[in-house]
Write a protein that holds these residues in place. Sequence first.
Motif, short mmCIF file in Angstrom:
data_model
loop_
_atom_site.label_atom_id
_atom_site.label_comp_id
_atom_site.label_asym_id
_atom_site.label_seq_id
_atom_site.Cartn_x
_atom_site.Cartn_y
_atom_site.Cartn_z
N ALA A 42 1.00 -0.95 0.31
CA ALA A 42 0.25 -0.51 0.14
C ALA A 42 0.60 1.18 -0.08
O ALA A 42 0.96 2.12 -1.03
CB ALA A 42 -1.00 0.18 0.82
N ARG A 79 2.75 1.53 -3.49
CA ARG A 79 1.49 1.10 -4.32
C ARG A 79 0.63 0.74 -4.62
O ARG A 79 0.31 0.80 -6.64
CB ARG A 79 1.31 3.47 -5.18
N TYR A 118 -2.16 -1.20 -4.72
CA TYR A 118 -3.30 -1.87 -3.71
C TYR A 118 -4.44 -2.94 -3.77
O TYR A 118 -4.97 -3.18 -3.07
CB TYR A 118 -4.50 -0.35 -4.18
N ALA A 126 -2.07 -4.78 -2.14
CA ALA A 126 -2.27 -4.97 -0.23
C ALA A 126 -3.67 -4.97 -0.33
O ALA A 126 -4.01 -5.29 1.41
CB ALA A 126 -2.11 -2.87 -0.75
N SER A 183 -6.29 1.45 1.73
CA SER A 183 -5.90 0.77 0.32
C SER A 183 -7.13 1.34 -0.88
O SER A 183 -7.07 1.32 -2.33
CB SER A 183 -5.48 -0.88 -0.40
N TYR A 184 -8.25 1.04 -0.05
CA TYR A 184 -10.12 1.75 -0.92
C TYR A 184 -10.18 2.94 -0.51
O TYR A 184 -9.81 2.70 -2.67
CB TYR A 184 -11.01 1.05 0.27
N ALA A 200 -7.21 4.87 -1.57
CA ALA A 200 -6.29 5.00 -2.43
C ALA A 200 -7.05 4.77 -4.00
O ALA A 200 -6.55 5.53 -5.08
CB ALA A 200 -5.09 4.01 -2.87
#
Length: 191
Positions: free
Chosen positions: A34, A38, A40, A43, A67-68, A70
Amino acid sequence: MRNDIDKTIYHYKEAIRIDSNYLKCINNLASIFAILKRDYDQAIYYSKKAIKIKPDYLEAHFNLAFSYDAIDDYDAALNHYLEVLRLNPTYNKAYVKLEVLFQKHNKLDEGVLLLDQLAQLHKTPKSIYLNIANFIAKKGEENIDKALVYFEKAFNADTTDVVICNHLIKLYEIKQDSNKANYYRKYLSNK
């Protein structure tokens, strides 16, 4: 550094291969994917894996919410930030992230209502009230009266906070309410 991160991922995956329930490694992988990579999708995968093993794993819910958030999945991010707060009502990082989430998705009014409800359940709501006040203040000067309500609630939750008191003085000066500004000045002088 990239090579070090890849080596770390490799070693965590090896540890999980040896012990598939090694929660700390699973969650650390979620964090690495995450925050550092990056990635996701990975993650989310590792956060869900940790939660499947231990449903009340706060850090895994936080990583999942992050993560959600993002990937702009508002509902999933909101649900997991709220789960973090259900598990630990004093986890202030979740309040900060919720404020950012509400701003990003232009859900300021919904955010204020939700944070206010959470503050009423919280044993020490000062920081939540400050988040709400700042949140409302960001909506513009026309919302200063609403923001003041929450700055005062924050001050009432901790009357030793000189910074909040000074902030109230400045806001009441902006409003040209000398009575209220003087009230807080007098309060400070008695400290």
